[in-house]
Scaffold this motif. Structure first.
Motif, PDB file in Angstrom:
ATOM      1  N   UNK A  96       0.738  -1.134  -0.002  1.00 38.99           N
ATOM      2  CA  UNK A  96       0.011  -0.069   0.083  1.00 38.99           C
ATOM      3  C   UNK A  96       0.806   1.285  -0.136  1.00 38.99           C
ATOM      4  N   UNK A  97       0.728   2.266   1.140  1.00 42.79           N
ATOM      5  CA  UNK A  97       1.337   3.545   0.917  1.00 42.79           C
ATOM      6  C   UNK A  97       2.638   3.196   1.072  1.00 42.79           C
ATOM      7  N   UNK A  98       3.265   2.423   1.716  1.00 37.94           N
ATOM      8  CA  UNK A  98       4.522   2.304   1.983  1.00 37.94           C
ATOM      9  C   UNK A  98       5.290   2.051   0.662  1.00 37.94           C
ATOM     10  N   UNK A  99       4.667   1.226  -0.107  1.00 41.75           N
ATOM     11  CA  UNK A  99       5.384   0.867  -1.498  1.00 41.75           C
ATOM     12  C   UNK A  99       5.070   2.285  -2.450  1.00 41.75           C
ATOM     13  N   UNK A 100       3.940   2.820  -2.322  1.00 43.81           N
ATOM     14  CA  UNK A 100       3.602   3.738  -3.527  1.00 43.81           C
ATOM     15  C   UNK A 100       4.447   5.123  -3.019  1.00 43.81           C
ATOM     16  N   UNK A 101       4.925   5.222  -1.850  1.00 46.74           N
ATOM     17  CA  UNK A 101       5.618   6.239  -1.269  1.00 46.74           C
ATOM     18  C   UNK A 101       7.130   6.318  -2.086  1.00 46.74           C
ATOM     19  N   UNK A 102       7.430   5.059  -2.720  1.00 47.06           N
ATOM     20  CA  UNK A 102       8.554   5.133  -3.511  1.00 47.06           C
ATOM     21  C   UNK A 102       8.474   5.655  -5.108  1.00 47.06           C
ATOM     22  N   UNK A 103       7.210   5.751  -5.481  1.00 45.66           N
ATOM     23  CA  UNK A 103       7.132   6.081  -6.849  1.00 45.66           C
ATOM     24  C   UNK A 103       7.870   7.195  -7.475  1.00 45.66           C
ATOM     25  N   UNK A 104       7.590   8.311  -6.493  1.00 47.67           N
ATOM     26  CA  UNK A 104       8.424   9.583  -6.792  1.00 47.67           C
ATOM     27  C   UNK A 104       9.807   9.028  -7.046  1.00 47.67           C
ATOM     28  N   UNK A 105      10.555   8.336  -5.955  1.00 48.82           N
ATOM     29  CA  UNK A 105      11.840   8.032  -5.926  1.00 48.82           C
ATOM     30  C   UNK A 105      12.393   7.312  -7.322  1.00 48.82           C
ATOM     31  N   UNK A 106      11.163   6.398  -7.943  1.00 44.14           N
ATOM     32  CA  UNK A 106      11.504   5.629  -8.669  1.00 44.14           C
ATOM     33  C   UNK A 106      11.353   6.610 -10.452  1.00 44.14           C
ATOM     34  N   UNK A 107      10.517   7.628 -10.306  1.00 42.63           N
ATOM     35  CA  UNK A 107      10.526   8.340 -11.463  1.00 42.63           C
ATOM     36  C   UNK A 107      11.791   9.201 -11.372  1.00 42.63           C
ATOM     37  N   UNK A 108      12.412   9.856 -10.425  1.00 45.63           N
ATOM     38  CA  UNK A 108      13.714  10.405 -10.363  1.00 45.63           C
ATOM     39  C   UNK A 108      14.799   9.546 -10.975  1.00 45.63           C
ATOM     40  N   UNK A 109      14.691   8.430 -10.420  1.00 47.38           N
ATOM     41  CA  UNK A 109      15.866   7.424 -10.913  1.00 47.38           C
ATOM     42  C   UNK A 109      15.795   7.125 -12.377  1.00 47.38           C
ATOM     43  N   UNK A 110      14.791   6.915 -12.989  1.00 45.82           N
ATOM     44  CA  UNK A 110      14.453   6.799 -14.176  1.00 45.82           C
ATOM     45  C   UNK A 110      14.808   7.926 -15.007  1.00 45.82           C
ATOM     46  N   UNK A 111      14.343   8.965 -14.603  1.00 51.51           N
ATOM     47  CA  UNK A 111      14.726  10.329 -15.531  1.00 51.51           C
ATOM     48  C   UNK A 111      16.077  10.600 -15.546  1.00 51.51           C
ATOM     49  N   UNK A 112      16.649  10.390 -14.368  1.00 54.54           N
ATOM     50  CA  UNK A 112      18.207  10.576 -14.173  1.00 54.54           C
ATOM     51  C   UNK A 112      19.064   9.417 -14.782  1.00 54.54           C
ATOM     52  N   UNK A 113      18.423   8.399 -15.264  1.00 52.00           N
ATOM     53  CA  UNK A 113      19.252   7.404 -15.893  1.00 52.00           C
ATOM     54  C   UNK A 113      20.184   6.579 -14.831  1.00 52.00           C
ATOM     55  N   UNK A 114      19.559   6.342 -13.358  1.00 51.27           N
ATOM     56  CA  UNK A 114      20.349   6.081 -12.470  1.00 51.27           C
ATOM     57  C   UNK A 114      19.734   4.508 -12.047  1.00 51.27           C
ATOM     58  N   UNK A 115      20.645   3.657 -11.709  1.00 48.64           N
ATOM     59  CA  UNK A 115      19.831   2.288 -11.309  1.00 48.64           C
ATOM     60  C   UNK A 115      19.439   2.280  -9.715  1.00 48.64           C
ATOM     61  N   UNK A 116      18.242   1.678  -9.527  1.00 52.44           N
ATOM     62  CA  UNK A 116      17.956   1.315  -8.287  1.00 52.44           C
ATOM     63  C   UNK A 116      16.925   0.192  -8.283  1.00 52.44           C
ATOM     64  N   UNK A 117      17.006  -0.642  -7.472  1.00 53.16           N
ATOM     65  CA  UNK A 117      16.168  -1.779  -7.079  1.00 53.16           C
ATOM     66  C   UNK A 117      14.962  -1.747  -6.196  1.00 53.16           C
ATOM     67  N   UNK A 118      13.758  -1.671  -6.820  1.00 55.32           N
ATOM     68  CA  UNK A 118      12.529  -1.485  -5.770  1.00 55.32           C
ATOM     69  C   UNK A 118      11.760  -2.884  -5.543  1.00 55.32           C
ATOM     70  N   UNK A 119      11.394  -3.001  -4.314  1.00 54.34           N
ATOM     71  CA  UNK A 119      10.878  -4.537  -4.006  1.00 54.34           C
ATOM     72  C   UNK A 119       9.541  -3.831  -3.389  1.00 54.34           C
ATOM     73  N   UNK A 120       8.318  -3.310  -3.858  1.00 55.61           N
ATOM     74  CA  UNK A 120       7.240  -3.175  -3.222  1.00 55.61           C
ATOM     75  C   UNK A 120       6.343  -4.366  -3.013  1.00 55.61           C
ATOM     76  N   UNK A 121       5.781  -4.563  -1.720  1.00 56.31           N
ATOM     77  CA  UNK A 121       5.201  -5.603  -1.350  1.00 56.31           C
ATOM     78  C   UNK A 121       3.774  -5.353  -2.128  1.00 56.31           C
ATOM     79  N   UNK A 122       3.306  -6.418  -2.492  1.00 58.26           N
ATOM     80  CA  UNK A 122       2.025  -6.657  -3.158  1.00 58.26           C
ATOM     81  C   UNK A 122       0.847  -7.443  -2.475  1.00 58.26           C
TER      82      UNK A 122
END
Length: 625
Positions: A96-122
């Motif tokens: 839930x919110x713990x995982x979706x809190x990471x979405x902005x960070x994901x967008x930042x990483x991809x926009x900057x072409x920087x690798x990061x591994x995200x493991x959101x619970x489902x």
């Protein structure tokens, strides 16, 4: 086939602990640890697996506790940026919110072409308990979860709905994390029941794997075409982007500039690739670029882009390259960027590409007149910078004076971190970087809240460097929680907290666009006007920083700030230096434009006047065809 029975989470932890990257013969851990905040979605899955690994020592994968899920992604991105994208962290969050809190960070990483591994619970893959706490019920389909929002901001996304699916997904994840052209956020969504489900895993899945990060070699015919364009240039210019830094091409770029006489402008990500005092370094380019860089850009007949994605700030919204016959040669590891602006593409590693161009241009250089012209523009630029550093503004100092002090007291290897507000623009024009890792400004996504968390990651990536987080009050209020993480991990970071009681950057932009700084000041609501233009709010951010565990120093003048910075450098703990500056500047003089549309019709005189200016600038905007 030899197997071992583990849960999916235990298998993932063991797998990640055995992944390495290699470039130029140097190996390092690809995933040196895991950031996380536990909740019901991951505490019994990934959480249990990390605990078991630590207790039994069956896998070396340290766990780090963050205070905000977005913050831990920012810390991971900063770490990867400092490590030239050859290492990054995994981030685990709850359902839930713990995982979706990471979405902005994901967008930042991809926009900057920087690798990061995200493991959101489902949610439960079995749907045995449906709907569970924090589950989104979508009438369009039972397989939709909030984690589908990661798809748009990830370079690779997969949902592991069966344990055995982890094998191909994990290998694909490592492939993308180590691909310099395709890297960004990699998301493996992990249903909470699958995390805890056991499976007989082939032991070969856990063998030590080395992911070789290659250097794509330039095609000889492409080098020939690029060299031909450059040979015919009378006023060429180099634009150095992040690719020049991530490739480690600094030495080759400096030598190339010296041999050919082509001046080098830089983007935020490329600053420091050529030291600021190099005879052919002309500073930042674009909307907030330097006088020298933008003047040379307007005249340039051939632009050699090296590792740049040509954001609108770099091109001043397609206005800074004003020569009607300008042509582009783009050296980039990603074909997406190599072909921008109808360029002659040179798809290759930046270091190898520069070497190839240097060989092809061994007997060529710009004219003596162009070299002299570059020197004159640089001298004028230095005068502008020095004046910004020594304004003697009062009663509160100008932000540029604070930057001047920082430039004086910090060493060449000290890292300055920033991301949003008025400071990136000031820094791009004024900061004098001599080391490619000393300038750490995230400006592809320009994410408020990045700075403090990034300080954690940068310090972990290179503890030998002093790390200075430069953050305004607006960005600080977005996310300062990772100060607690700095304290708990024993990291010494200096945080320069610049308070001006509002959004200085957007306030100035608002004024220039005829919107009268509406909604950009931290003020009480005015009972008469109904607007937020009352008296200043009694906010004590220094007290807040102290409450999070940092030592705090106060400065009310330029000289007090200088003394406080010297004291902070001598400290051994995270130290916040709090200083107030004038919300209204003055800012460095502008040498470029940024396309922010103005209302075409308005009842306000300020907006109508601003639209006239905007329409005039639009006349100079064009595609580079």
């Amino acid at each position: 086939m030899n197997t071992v029975r583990l849960t999916t989470a235990q298998a993932l932890v063991r797998f990640l602990a055995n992944q390495y990257s290699e470039r130029d013969g140097q190996e390092q851990r690809l995933i040196p640890g895991v950031w996380g905040i536990f909740g019901h979605g991951n505490v019994a899955g990934i959480g249990q697996a990390l605990l078991q690994a630590a207790v039994t020592q069956e896998a070396d994968l340290p766990y780090y506790l963050a205070r905000n899920e977005q913050g831990m992604v920012h810390a991971s991105v900063a770490y990867a940026k400092m490590r030239d994208r050859l290492a990054t962290f995994a981030c685990t969050a709850s359902t839930g919110p713990g995982s979706t809190n990471m979405i902005t960070g994901a967008a930042l990483a991809t926009t900057n072409r920087i690798p990061v591994l995200l493991l959101p619970s489902d949610m439960f893959a079995t749907r045995a308990a449906d709907p569970v706490l924090q589950q989104l019920e979508d009438t369009r389909g039972g397989d939709v979860t909030v984690n589908d929002a990661f798809r748009a901001v990830s370079k690779y996304f997969d949902r592991i709905s069966r344990p055995e699916q982890l094998v191909p997904a994990a290998l694909a994840a490592m492939r993308v994390l180590t691909d310099p052209a395709e890297t960004g956020a990699v998301t493996l969504a992990l249903p909470q029941d699958v995390q805890a489900e056991a499976y007989d895993w082939p032991l070969s899945f856990f063998r030590r794997r080395v992911w070789h990060v290659g250097r794509p070699v330039p095609e000889p015919s492409a080098v020939e075409r690029a060299a031909r364009l450059l040979r015919n240039a009378k006023k060429p210019l180099i634009v150095a982007g992040g690719g020049a830094v991530y490739s480690g091409a600094e030495t080759e770029l400096r030598a190339f500039a010296e041999a050919t006489g082509i001046p080098v402008a830089d983007t935020h990500a490329g600053k420091g690739a050529v030291p600021w005092d190099h005879p052919y370094a002309v500073g930042g380019i674009g909307s907030t670029g330097s006088y020298a860089a933008n003047e040379l850009a307007r005249e340039a007949d051939v632009v050699l882009g090296i590792g740049t994605r040509y954001s609108d700030f770099t091109t001043a919204s397609h206005t800074v390259f004003a020569n009607p016959d300008v042509a582009f040669v783009n050296l980039n590891v990603a074909r997406l960027d190599a072909v921008k602006h109808s360029a002659e593409p040179l798809v290759a590693d930046a270091r190898l590409g520069i070497q190839a161009l240097a060989g092809a241009l061994a007997d060529w250089e710009v004219s003596a007149d162009h070299r002299a012209h570059t020197r004159r523009l640089i001298a004028r630029t230095r005068e502008i910078e020095d004046r910004c550093f020594t304004l003697g503004h009062g009663p509160l100092p100008a932000q540029t004076e604070i930057l001047g002090v920082l430039g004086d007291v910090l060493d060449d290897r000290d890292v300055v971190i920033n991301a949003a507000g008025s400071m990136p623009g000031d820094l791009q024009q004024l900061w004098r970087a001599r080391d490619p890792k000393a300038y750490h400004v995230e400006y592809a996504y320009s994410c408020m809240g990045y700075e403090v968390a990034a300080g954690v990651g940068a310090k972990m990536a290179d503890p030998s460097r002093e790390v200075v987080v430069l953050v305004g009050d607006g960005s600080y209020l977005m996310m300062a929680q990772e100060i607690v993480t700095m304290v708990s991990e024993g990291l010494k970071v200096i945080i320069v907290l610049v308070q001006n009681h509002g959004f200085a950057s957007i306030g100035a932009l608002s004024a220039s666009l005829g919107s009268q700084r509406f909604g950009t000041k931290y003020r009480y609501r005015n009972d008469d006007s109904g607007l937020l233009d009352g008296s200043v709010l009694p906010v004590d951010l220094a007290a807040n920083a102290a409450s999070l565990g940092a030592d705090v120093l106060h400065a009310t003048s330029v000289e007090e700030f200088r003394s406080a910075m010297e004291e902070a450098k001598a400290a051994t703990r995270t130290t916040v230096v709090h200083v107030e500056t004038d919300l209204y500047g003055p800012n460095p003089p502008g040498h470029g434009w940024w396309d922010v549309p103005v209302s075409e019709v308005s009842a306000l005189d300020t907006t109508r006047t601003a639209y006239e200016t905007y329409a005039a600038h639009k006349q100079t905007q064009r595609h580079y065809l």
